[in-house]
Structure formats: structure tokens, C-alpha cells
Design a protein around this motif. Structure first.
Motif, PDB file in Angstrom:
ATOM      1  N   LEU A  29      43.809   6.693  39.180  1.00  0.00           N
ATOM      2  CA  LEU A  29      44.656   7.235  40.239  1.00  0.00           C
ATOM      3  C   LEU A  29      43.845   7.683  41.448  1.00  0.00           C
ATOM      4  N   VAL A  36      52.682   6.540  44.510  1.00  0.00           N
ATOM      5  CA  VAL A  36      52.617   6.044  43.132  1.00  0.00           C
ATOM      6  C   VAL A  36      54.026   5.934  42.554  1.00  0.00           C
ATOM      7  N   SER A  38      55.749   5.692  39.013  1.00  0.00           N
ATOM      8  CA  SER A  38      55.425   5.929  37.606  1.00  0.00           C
ATOM      9  C   SER A  38      56.627   5.615  36.736  1.00  0.00           C
ATOM     10  N   VAL A  40      58.236   6.226  33.403  1.00  0.00           N
ATOM     11  CA  VAL A  40      58.132   7.311  32.434  1.00  0.00           C
ATOM     12  C   VAL A  40      59.141   7.079  31.315  1.00  0.00           C
ATOM     13  N   SER A  45      53.318   8.428  29.142  1.00  0.00           N
ATOM     14  CA  SER A  45      53.660   7.881  30.464  1.00  0.00           C
ATOM     15  C   SER A  45      53.982   9.034  31.416  1.00  0.00           C
ATOM     16  N   PHE A  48      50.715  10.410  32.752  1.00  0.00           N
ATOM     17  CA  PHE A  48      50.203   9.603  33.875  1.00  0.00           C
ATOM     18  C   PHE A  48      50.825  10.104  35.184  1.00  0.00           C
ATOM     19  N   ALA A  49      52.145  10.310  35.193  1.00  0.00           N
ATOM     20  CA  ALA A  49      52.835  10.795  36.390  1.00  0.00           C
ATOM     21  C   ALA A  49      52.389  12.209  36.755  1.00  0.00           C
ATOM     22  N   VAL A  59      54.775  10.887  44.155  1.00  0.00           N
ATOM     23  CA  VAL A  59      55.143  10.166  42.932  1.00  0.00           C
ATOM     24  C   VAL A  59      56.650   9.948  42.874  1.00  0.00           C
ATOM     25  N   ARG A  61      59.366   8.566  40.219  1.00  0.00           N
ATOM     26  CA  ARG A  61      59.487   8.291  38.783  1.00  0.00           C
ATOM     27  C   ARG A  61      60.701   7.420  38.506  1.00  0.00           C
ATOM     28  N   THR A  89      52.202   2.958  37.577  1.00  0.00           N
ATOM     29  CA  THR A  89      51.671   3.323  36.259  1.00  0.00           C
ATOM     30  C   THR A  89      52.690   2.962  35.187  1.00  0.00           C
TER      31      THR A  89
END
Length: 172
Positions: A29, A36, A38, A40, A45, A48-49, A59, A61, A89
């Protein structure tokens, strides 16, 4: 390189690192820009976020229920609606639930993602199923030694594309 599905011509580097997979999530990252996406669908996961959040990233999601695979259709919609992103991600096998999102499915849904780097958690996938990082356009594949590889804990394994390594060299 064979563990990651690479041959001698693949534009990826392979390394072993003295940190856990979580450390490799952060490293990946840090190599990308501020936006980003993500996917989830469980605890790892989500981690990661959360790391992206902690690094000050913007971010977005796309969440699915724990136990379900990553919502690739929702990710495609988010790319089209809210893109561009610097990174995406995803967990290939969500460690907390075992839900699989195979790399071929990820590549099919997210192959047309612009400049977004694809950062993949393969902690419980690597060694259990083929990854084929170059063929599927995965920019970072990270894993730890203690899950699917059934080795002692504490080491991180990674496969990084030349594209991601170039971004990391240029990042501050």
C-alpha cells in the motif's frame, strides 16, 4: 517463482521478507497512490482496508457477507462509478472464512482496471492452488509461511510486478 506461477520471462520479482503478511500489506500500500478500492469479505480483507485507512489513503470499500467470495461485480461497478483508483486489494482465500475468489475470476472482472495495481492476499491460497501472477495481472501477491504452506510462522513471501516496483521506487 514457480510457487507464484512464474517462469523466467515473467516481469515479477520474488522475495522472502522477515515480517508477517500484514507487513507486506502495508509495504504494498505504501507503493501506490492515495485512492484504494478494497474488496472486503472477512477479517483479513478488512485488515487490508484498515491498513490503507491508517496510511491516510482514500479507501472505497466493496463489502460482501462474511463467508461469501469478494464481490467482483460490485468492484467492477465501483471502478466504473468511482474510479480511477491507484490500487485494488483483494483476498484470494479469506483466511477467516475460507471463501475463495480465484485469481482467474479476479482477472476476468478487473483486468480492465486502468492503472490500478492489483494487491492480493494469498496467505491461505499460495501453495494450495495455482496463482499464476503474471498471467492474471497480479501486481503484488503476498503470503505468510504459516498457513497454506504449513511452515513455521514469521516470514512473508511476496511476488511483485516490475510495474509495482517502479511505483515503489518513485514513492516517498
Amino acid at each position: 517463482g514457480r510457487l507464484f506461477g512464474l517462469d523466467a520471462a515473467a516481469p515479477h520479482a520474488v522475495a522472502v521478507h522477515s515480517c508477517t503478511a500484514t507487513g507486506l500489506m502495508e509495504a504494498g500500500l505504501r507503493a501506490v497512490g492515495p485512492r484504494v478500492l478494497s474488496l472486503v469479505h472477512g477479517a483479513f480483507s478488512r485488515r487490508f482496508a484498515e491498513i490503507a485507512d491508517a496510511l491516510g489513503k482514500d479507501v472505497v470499500r466493496v463489502e460482501s457477507a462474511p463467508g461469501a467470495p469478494a464481490d467482483l461485480a460490485g468492484a467492477r461497478e465501483a471502478l466504473d462509478r468511482s474510479g480511477p483508483f491507484d490500487a485494488i486489494t483483494v483476498c484470494l482465500s479469506e483466511t477467516s472464512t475460507g471463501a475463495l475468489t480465484p485469481p482467474a475470476d479476479v482477472a476476468a472482472a478487473l483486468g480492465d482496471r486502468g492503472e490500478a495495481a492489483l494487491l492480493v492476499d494469498a496467505v491461505t491460497y499460495l501453495g494450495a492452488a495455482p496463482v499464476d501472477a503474471a498471467r492474471h495481472g497480479l501486481d503484488l501477491v503476498l503470503a505468510g509461511t504459516q498457513k497454506a504452506l504449513a511452515l513455521p510462522p514469521g516470514l512473508g513471501l511476496l511476488c511483485a510486478s516490475e510495474r509495482l516496483l517502479g511505483r515503489a521506487r518513485a514513492s516517498t
